[in-house]
Motif scaffolding. Structure first.
Motif, short mmCIF file in Angstrom:
data_model
loop_
_atom_site.label_atom_id
_atom_site.label_comp_id
_atom_site.label_asym_id
_atom_site.label_seq_id
_atom_site.Cartn_x
_atom_site.Cartn_y
_atom_site.Cartn_z
N LEU A 173 14.46 -20.12 21.22
CA LEU A 173 15.57 -20.35 20.75
C LEU A 173 15.57 -20.70 19.02
CD1 LEU A 173 18.65 -20.82 21.58
CD2 LEU A 173 18.31 -23.40 21.86
N MET A 174 14.80 -21.46 18.83
CA MET A 174 14.70 -21.71 17.19
C MET A 174 14.37 -20.35 16.44
SD MET A 174 15.57 -25.06 16.93
CE MET A 174 16.85 -24.23 18.33
N TYR A 186 22.18 -22.52 7.81
CA TYR A 186 21.84 -23.87 8.27
C TYR A 186 22.00 -23.77 9.89
CZ TYR A 186 22.25 -26.13 3.63
OH TYR A 186 22.06 -26.30 2.22
N ILE A 187 20.93 -24.55 10.51
CA ILE A 187 21.08 -24.97 11.76
C ILE A 187 21.32 -26.34 11.83
CG2 ILE A 187 18.91 -24.90 12.03
CD1 ILE A 187 18.99 -23.99 14.97
N ILE A 233 11.93 -31.60 17.90
CA ILE A 233 12.70 -30.71 17.18
C ILE A 233 12.21 -30.25 15.79
CG2 ILE A 233 15.06 -30.62 16.13
CD1 ILE A 233 15.97 -31.72 18.58
N GLU A 234 11.60 -31.42 15.21
CA GLU A 234 11.08 -31.14 13.83
C GLU A 234 9.89 -30.09 13.85
OE1 GLU A 234 9.95 -33.47 9.83
OE2 GLU A 234 10.41 -34.60 11.61
N SER A 235 9.00 -30.13 14.90
CA SER A 235 8.01 -29.36 14.64
C SER A 235 8.34 -27.96 15.16
CB SER A 235 6.73 -29.87 15.71
OG SER A 235 7.41 -29.77 17.15
N ARG A 241 9.88 -21.54 10.95
CA ARG A 241 10.01 -21.05 9.53
C ARG A 241 11.12 -21.93 8.94
NH1 ARG A 241 9.43 -15.21 8.75
NH2 ARG A 241 10.37 -15.06 10.95
N PHE A 242 11.89 -22.83 9.66
CA PHE A 242 13.01 -23.40 8.87
C PHE A 242 12.23 -24.42 7.66
CE2 PHE A 242 15.21 -22.21 12.83
CZ PHE A 242 16.45 -21.77 12.21
#
Length: 319
Positions: A173-174, A186-187, A233-235, A241-242
């Motif tokens: 999804l990311m 932005y997401i 979420i952060e990882s 690649r955000f």
């Protein structure tokens, strides 16, 4: 999202309670409580609730009027929490916005009014969005986990809220979100820990609330769509690649026990949400995944609902 106000929530002295008075919140306070295939509308009815038919089973929450009202309450809670902001990302004249899991479409419609030059697309498994909407809003029945068919690099902003329990492959999804965002886009992800917390020891483990959350998480893990995604979420964003993920955490009280008037108001709405949330989250998961009878599941749901109204329990959620 950047650390928000995560300090301890002060307790209103009136919410301390004692052994000579009722533990419940009582009445009397101001906070008392034809493009679509026809198969999409062939809903599943189970335990007195209505569920989506498209990709049946991919999402465990109902889609009936009771649940739609609950989703709109959640939207109001977020407006209170974010001081009437619809997003935290520093948007400047966005032209194309995607709302994944739009639900009733209330956030998408608000965004369309706030950014009238933007095209706002809301997707969901259920066709529960209104027909009369701002001209720059378009709703589509779609599964966020399927391969996206829009043009790559085409969105300025992608928004998703409360998709925990609905997604199996968050990494995919990311990665899709990254691919379909414009460079510099932005997401924004708003999720929650599926559990309650307390800073003053008023949430003992023998409560129905503890049992409810423990079993809901076990059932969701068995289903393959876990709720406990916040810590990852952060990882996930980094792996996709955000750049420079920004994290914020908010404590939201369940009930009227907070001393601060704004926290008390949020707590009132969270309690109103809880009136149908335990049934919505528990019944399908307990009966489908854990093999409980309807009666066994109902006992746990009813117990959790009762505990949530106990003013001696100073519990909060993390958003």
């Amino acid at each position: 999202m950047p650390a928000g106000d995560s300090q301890r929530i002060a307790v209103d002295p009136r919410a301390q309670g004692d052994h000579d008075e009722s533990s419940d919140y009582l009445s009397g306070s101001e906070y008392s409580t034809e493009s679509l295939s026809s198969s999409i509308f062939e809903y599943r009815y189970e335990n007195g609730r209505r569920y989506h038919a498209y990709k049946d089973g991919n999402y465990i929450l109902p889609n009936d009027e009771k649940e739609q009202n609950r989703l709109d309450i959640i939207h109001h809670i977020y407006l209170l929490m974010l001081k009437d902001e619809l997003h935290l990302a520093p948007l400047e004249n966005p032209q194309r916005i995607l709302d994944l899991g739009t639900g009733t479409g209330i956030w998408a419609m608000d965004m369309a009014e706030r950014y009238p030059s933007a095209e706002v697309i809301g997707t969901d498994l259920s066709p529960i969005q209104p027909s009369w909407v701002p001209p720059n809003v378009h709703f589509q029945i779609d599964d966020a986990e399927s391969d996206w068919t829009w043009e790559e690099n085409s969105f300025d902003f992608i928004h998703l809220r409360h998709l925990s329990g609905a997604i199996k492959d968050w990494q995919k999804l990311m990665e899709q979100a990254f691919k379909f965002l414009k460079p510099g886009g932005y997401i924004e992800i708003h999720e929650y820990d599926m559990g309650l917390f307390s800073d003053d020891g008023t949430l003992p483990e023998d409560l129905w609330l503890w049992k409810f959350y423990d079993l809901v998480n076990k059932a969701a893990n068995k289903n393959g769509r876990a709720f406990q995604i916040v810590s990852n979420i952060e990882s996930l964003l980094n792996s996709a690649r955000f750049e420079q993920p920004d994290y914020r955490m908010y404590k939201l009280p369940l009930g009227l026990w907070a001393a601060d008037p704004k926290m008390k108001e949020i707590g009132a709405y969270l309690l109103l949400n809880a009136e149908s949330a335990y049934d919505a989250f528990g019944m399908a998961l307990f009966t489908r995944e854990l093999g409980m009878t309807v009666e066994e599941a109902r006992e746990i749901v009813t117990g959790a609902e009762k505990d949530s109204r106990n003013k001696k329990i100073h519990a909060y959620s993390k958003q």
